[in-house]
Design a protein around this motif. Structure first.
Motif, PDB file in Angstrom:
ATOM      1  N   HIS A 310      -2.457   0.835   8.009  1.00 42.09           N
ATOM      2  CA  HIS A 310      -2.789  -0.087   6.934  1.00 42.09           C
ATOM      3  C   HIS A 310      -4.245  -0.045   6.483  1.00 42.09           C
ATOM      4  O   HIS A 310      -4.629  -0.818   5.611  1.00 42.09           O
ATOM      5  CB  HIS A 310      -2.451  -1.516   7.359  1.00 42.09           C
ATOM      6  N   CYS A 345       4.414   3.760   6.402  1.00 42.62           N
ATOM      7  CA  CYS A 345       3.867   2.423   6.183  1.00 42.62           C
ATOM      8  C   CYS A 345       2.825   2.429   5.064  1.00 42.62           C
ATOM      9  O   CYS A 345       2.848   3.283   4.179  1.00 42.62           O
ATOM     10  CB  CYS A 345       3.312   1.836   7.471  1.00 42.62           C
ATOM     11  N   CYS A 346       1.884   1.491   5.124  1.00 43.41           N
ATOM     12  CA  CYS A 346       1.085   1.164   3.943  1.00 43.41           C
ATOM     13  C   CYS A 346      -0.062   2.116   3.640  1.00 43.41           C
ATOM     14  O   CYS A 346      -0.394   2.329   2.485  1.00 43.41           O
ATOM     15  CB  CYS A 346       0.591  -0.269   4.060  1.00 43.41           C
ATOM     16  N   SER A 347      -0.711   2.688   4.654  1.00 40.40           N
ATOM     17  CA  SER A 347      -1.749   3.682   4.344  1.00 40.40           C
ATOM     18  C   SER A 347      -1.136   4.844   3.585  1.00 40.40           C
ATOM     19  O   SER A 347      -1.752   5.404   2.669  1.00 40.40           O
ATOM     20  CB  SER A 347      -2.415   4.182   5.629  1.00 40.40           C
ATOM     21  N   LEU A 349       1.472   4.619   1.574  1.00 41.33           N
ATOM     22  CA  LEU A 349       1.764   4.180   0.209  1.00 41.33           C
ATOM     23  C   LEU A 349       0.497   4.076  -0.628  1.00 41.33           C
ATOM     24  O   LEU A 349       0.483   4.439  -1.803  1.00 41.33           O
ATOM     25  CB  LEU A 349       2.490   2.832   0.245  1.00 41.33           C
ATOM     26  N   SER A 350      -0.581   3.582  -0.029  1.00 40.15           N
ATOM     27  CA  SER A 350      -1.846   3.444  -0.750  1.00 40.15           C
ATOM     28  C   SER A 350      -2.363   4.792  -1.230  1.00 40.15           C
ATOM     29  O   SER A 350      -2.761   4.955  -2.392  1.00 40.15           O
ATOM     30  CB  SER A 350      -2.885   2.769   0.154  1.00 40.15           C
ATOM     31  N   ASN A 363       9.164   3.572   6.981  1.00 39.52           N
ATOM     32  CA  ASN A 363       8.444   2.400   7.454  1.00 39.52           C
ATOM     33  C   ASN A 363       8.362   2.439   8.981  1.00 39.52           C
ATOM     34  O   ASN A 363       8.750   3.429   9.613  1.00 39.52           O
ATOM     35  CB  ASN A 363       9.122   1.127   6.952  1.00 39.52           C
ATOM     36  N   ASN A 526       7.592  -3.650  -2.668  1.00 38.28           N
ATOM     37  CA  ASN A 526       6.367  -3.136  -2.054  1.00 38.28           C
ATOM     38  C   ASN A 526       6.500  -3.189  -0.545  1.00 38.28           C
ATOM     39  O   ASN A 526       7.427  -3.797  -0.004  1.00 38.28           O
ATOM     40  CB  ASN A 526       5.138  -3.918  -2.535  1.00 38.28           C
ATOM     41  N   GLY A 527       5.579  -2.490   0.133  1.00 39.39           N
ATOM     42  CA  GLY A 527       5.584  -2.497   1.583  1.00 39.39           C
ATOM     43  C   GLY A 527       6.774  -1.774   2.178  1.00 39.39           C
ATOM     44  O   GLY A 527       7.372  -0.890   1.568  1.00 39.39           O
ATOM     45  N   GLU A 567       1.876  -0.742  -1.544  1.00 38.53           N
ATOM     46  CA  GLU A 567       1.832  -1.191  -0.153  1.00 38.53           C
ATOM     47  C   GLU A 567       2.008  -2.698  -0.060  1.00 38.53           C
ATOM     48  O   GLU A 567       2.109  -3.398  -1.073  1.00 38.53           O
ATOM     49  CB  GLU A 567       0.521  -0.745   0.493  1.00 38.53           C
ATOM     50  N   CYS A 568       1.996  -3.226   1.178  1.00 38.72           N
ATOM     51  CA  CYS A 568       2.322  -4.648   1.352  1.00 38.72           C
ATOM     52  C   CYS A 568       1.310  -5.566   0.692  1.00 38.72           C
ATOM     53  O   CYS A 568       1.685  -6.616   0.158  1.00 38.72           O
ATOM     54  CB  CYS A 568       2.511  -4.999   2.829  1.00 38.72           C
TER      55      CYS A 568
END
Length: 678
Positions: A310, A345-347, A349-350, A363, A526-527, A567-568
Motif C-alpha cells: 500500500h 493489492c493497492c501499490s 493498482l496505484s 488481492n 476500487n481496492g 486503489e482502496c
C-alpha cells in the motif's frame, strides 16, 4: 422513514423487505436475555463458512480454481487450508464477547458469566472491541497516508529528488484550503498542503480540522457537530480510543460507540481523503487506460516483479528504474526479453493507472496462488495485506521476497528499504537500483523452476475518477446525474473491501455485481474488490452484456459497466464523484440511491472504510458479520439505530442474492421518496 418496516435476521432466517419504505429499520431477533444468548446465531452463521473444496469448485475465477487445485496437488499450503484448520471458529470471538484488554481475564460472556471480572457487560465488551478495531483501521490507512504526506513535504522542499507531478491537483487543493497562491511556486504550495495534512493527522491541541472543513459537505459537518463527534485528529482519536477502552475507564457502551463514530470520520478525512490528496499531488491523478488482467498475462521469458502492498513511493521508483536503458539492457544480457511488473493489492493498482504497463493479478487472499505459479522472480512487499504465509510458498519456487518497510518485515525475506523515520528517502533511487539488480539475479537463478500459468486473461479499463468523467461527459458529470434521476440508472454503488475466507473467494463480490448490473445499477469499484471485476471482464466494454437495458443504453459504446477507480484510498475519488452528483441533484447523499457495498470485508481497515461511508450518509451492505452478535444493543445500534443520527446504517446478510435484493429494494424506496418512480 416511512410507516412500514422491513426486518432482517441472520444466518438461515429469511430477510423480509418492504419495497415502499426506504431505509426502514432492520430488526434482529435472536436473544432477549441480559447475558446475550448469542450461541444459536453464531452457530448458524458458522455453518455458512466456505471451505477449500468450495473454493476449488465455486470460485468465479477459473484461474483461482485451477491454482488452488494445483497447489493442493503439490502439497503447498495457502490461506484456504489454514482457514479450514481453524474450524470450528471461536464463538466468543465471532460474537465479540471475548475481552483481553487486561490480565484480570481474559473474560468471555456466557449465561454462567454474564459479566467480566471488572463488571463489563457484553454490550460494553462488544462496543470496546469495535472501537479498537476501528482505531486499528484508522492507524493502518493513516500510516500509509502519513508516509506519502511526508514524502510530499520532502519533495516540495527539495530534500528528495522527486517531481511534483500533480500540479493541477496542487492548485485545486490550495484553492479549497484558501491558500494564497499569487507568486508562489507549485512546490511551495505543495509544502503548505503537506503541512496541513500532517497537522490534521497529528493535532494534539484541539483546533480547526482544515481538511474536514474544506471538503466535507456542510450538511455532514452540522450532523457531526450536533452529535459532538467531530474529531480532533487521527492521532488523538486513536490515542483516546486506546485510553478509553482500557480496563476500568469507559464504562458506557453508548459513549464507546460515539468514539467509534469519531474514528469513522477521521478514517474518511485523514486516512483516505488526506492520503489521496497527498498521492494525487505527488504522483498525479489517475488517467483512463486499457490494461491486461489475471494470471494468464504472466510472461515466461521476462524478469517478473510483483508489486505488493500500500505504500507507492519505492514501488514507483523501482518501476521507473527498471524501465531505464541500463536495466533493460542488463535484463536482456541475462537472457530475458525485458522486465515486467505485476500488481498485487493497492501499490499494484496505484502504479498500474499512473505509470501504465503494470498487470493486476490478485488481492491479498489470492497472493499465495500467484506466487504458486512459479512465474515471479521477485516479490516486492511494502506494507499491509502481505500474509506471512507468502514466504513458505516463495521458498518452494525460489522466488526472492524483498521487504521495504520496517513495519512489515518477513522472516526469511531480504530487506532493502528506508528507515522508519523516512530520514533517508533521498536513497530511493539507490534502493530501486539494488532491487531491480536483485530481480535480474533471481531470474538467472530460477531458469530451472517450473511455471504453471493458467491461461486466463482479459482486457480492462482502469483509472476512472471525477476529473476523467467530467471531461468524458463534456465538462460535467451532469449526464450521470440526469440518467440517475430519469431512471436509466437505478442507483450507484461503491464496490470495495477485501476478500474473506468465510466466503468462497470473490464469489459474493461477483454475485452481488451480477444482480445489481442486471437491475441497472452502476458500479464504481476500487481496492481489493476491483480485482475480480477487472480480471473477469466487468471493467471491459464487452461486460455490458451483464447489464439491464437502460444501463446499457446509458453506457453507450465506450464505457464498461464497472468503473475502476483504483486503489482502496481512491474511495476518495469515488466519494468526490458521488458528492458532485448529489450537488447537481440538490439532495444530500443520505437521501439518494447510493450505497457502499463491501461484501467480503475482512479486517480492521474494512471496519473503518464501511464506517467512514456511513458517517458520510451512505448505507453499507455486507455478507460478513462484524463481531457484534453478542450484544443486542450494539447490534441494533449499528444495524438501525444510527439511521436517526446519521441517516444511514449497516446491513448484513451472508447470502449475496438476498443482500443484492436488499440494495435494490432500498434504492427503489429512495427513488419513490424523491418522486423518481420508475
Amino acid at each position: 422513514m416511512g410507516d412500514k418496516k422491513h426486518s432482517q435476521t441472520h444466518g438461515a432466517d429469511q430477510h423480509h423487505h418492504d419495497h415502499d419504505d426506504h431505509h426502514a429499520d432492520h430488526h434482529h431477533h435472536h436473544y432477549d436475555n441480559d447475558f446475550t444468548d448469542y450461541m444459536a446465531a453464531v452457530t448458524e452463521y458458522r455453518r455458512s463458512f466456505a471451505s477449500k473444496v468450495d473454493v476449488m469448485s465455486q470460485a468465479p475465477d477459473p484461474a483461482v480454481r485451477e491454482m488452488v487445485a494445483y497447489m493442493d496437488s503439490k502439497g503447498i499450503e495457502n490461506c484456504f487450508d489454514r482457514f479450514d484448520k481453524q474450524k470450528p471458529h471461536c464463538a466468543f470471538g465471532l460474537a465479540g464477547v471475548c475481552c483481553k484488554n487486561c490480565s484480570l481475564g481474559p473474560c468471555k460472556i456466557t449465561e454462567k458469566s454474564p459479566r467480566g471480572t471488572c463488571g463489563a457487560t457484553a454490550d460494553l465488551i462488544v462496543a470496546r472491541n469495535m472501537a479498537r478495531a476501528a482505531a486499528g483501521g484508522v492507524a493502518a490507512h493513516g500510516a500509509r497516508a502519513r508516509e506519502v504526506m511526508l514524502t510530499l513535504k520532502k519533495a516540495a522542499s527539495g530534500e528528495i529528488d522527486l517531481p511534483i507531478l500533480g500540479k493541477n491537483k496542487v492548485l485545486g487543493v490550495a484553492n479549497i484550503y484558501g491558500l494564497e497562491t499569487e507568486g508562489k511556486t507549485v512546490e511551495a504550495l505543495a509544502g503548505e498542503i503537506a503541512d496541513i495534512l500532517l497537522e490534521d493527522m497529528s493535532r494534539t491541541v484541539p483546533g480547526t480540522h482544515r481538511t474536514l472543513t474544506a471538503v466535507a459537505p456542510p450538511e455532514r459537518q452540522k450532523v457531526w457537530n450536533d452529535l459532538g463527534i467531530t474529531p480532533i485528529s487521527s492521532y488523538h482519536e486513536v490515542f483516546e480510543t486506546l485510553h478509553a477502552t482500557t480496563v476500568a475507564t469507559q464504562g458506557d457502551w453508548r459513549k464507546a460507540m460515539d468514539q467509534f463514530m469519531r474514528l469513522g470520520i477521521t478514517f474518511s478525512m485523514n486516512s483516505v481523503v488526506g492520503g489521496s490528496i497527498a498521492s494525487d499531488c505527488l504522483f498525479g491523478i489517475p488517467t483512463r487506460s486499457t490494461i491486461k488482467a489475471n494470471v494468464g498475462a504472466l510472461k515466461k521469458d521476462f524478469v517478473n516483479i510483483a508489486i505488493h502492498g500500500h505504500a507507492p513511493m519505492l514501488a514507483t521508483e523501482v518501476i521507473k528504474t527498471a524501465r531505464t536503458d541500463k536495466f533493460v539492457t542488463m535484463a536482456k544480457e541475462a537472457g530475458a526479453q525485458g522486465i515486467q511488473f505485476y500488481g498485487i493489492c493497492c501499490s499494484g493498482l496505484s502504479t498500474m493507472y499512473r505509470l501504465g504497463g503494470v498487470i493486476p493479478l490478485s488481492n491479498a487472499n489470492g497472493a499465495e496462488l500467484v506466487v504458486g505459479t512459479g512465474a515471479l522472480d521477485l516479490w516486492l512487499a511494502d506494507i499491509q495485506e502481505v500474509f506471512p504465509g507468502i514466504m513458505d510458498v516463495a521458498n518452494c519456487f525460489k522466488t526472492v521476497v524483498v521487504t521495504t518497510n520496517e513495519s512489515n518485515r518477513l522472516p526469511g525475506a531480504e530487506h532493502i528499504g528506508y528507515k522508519r523515520d523516512l530520514s533517508d528517502l533521498n536513497r530511493l533511487p539507490e534502493l530501486a537500483d539494488k532491487i531491480v539488480t536483485r530481480a535480474i539475479e533471481s531470474f538467472k537463478n530460477r531458469l530451472d523452476v517450473k511455471r504453471h500459468i493458467p491461461p486466463y486473461e482479459v482486457q480492462a479499463e482502469v483509472g476512472f475518477g471525477l476529473e476523467y468523467l467530467s471531461e468524458y461527459y463534456g465538462g460535467s458529470v451532469k449526464p450521470i446525474a440526469d440518467a440517475l434521476k430519469e431512471g436509466k440508472i437505478l442507483g450507484i454503488i461503491n464496490l470495495a473491501g477485501c476478500t474473506n475466507t468465510r466466503i468462497v473467494f470473490e464469489k459474493a463480490i461477483v454475485d452481488v455485481a451480477d444482480i445489481l448490473l442486471k437491475n441497472n445499477i452502476l458500479i464504481f469499484a476500487n481496492g481489493c474488490a476491483s480485482f475480480p471485476m477487472a480480471k473477469l471482464g466487468y471493467c471491459s466494454v464487452k461486460g455490458q452484456d451483464k447489464c439491464g437495458n437502460s444501463l446499457q443504453e446509458f453506457l453507450g459504446s465506450d464505457m464498461p459497466p464497472v468503473w475502476h477507480f483504483g486503489e482502496c484510498i481512491d474511495n476518495a475519488h469515488a466519494v468526490g464523484t458521488f458528492a458532485t452528483i448529489a450537488g447537481l441533484l440538490g439532495h444530500p447523499i443520505k437521501d439518494l440511491p447510493f450505497a457502499e457495498v463491501t461484501p467480503e470485508w475482512s479486517n480492521e481497515k474494512g471496519v473503518g472504510a464501511a464506517l467512514a461511508f456511513r458517517m458520510l450518509g451512505f448505507d453499507s451492505y455486507h455478507c460478513v458479520h462484524a463481531p457484534v452478535q453478542g450484544s443486542k444493543k450494539v447490534m441494533d445500534f449499528l444495524y438501525g439505530g444510527t439511521r436517526e443520527l446519521l441517516g444511514s446504517c449497516m446491513n448484513v446478510d451472508p447470502d449475496p442474492e438476498k443482500l443484492a435484493q436488499m440494495i435494490i429494494s432500498d434504492f427503489k424506496a429512495a427513488r419513490k421518496k424523491l418522486a423518481w418512480d420508475v
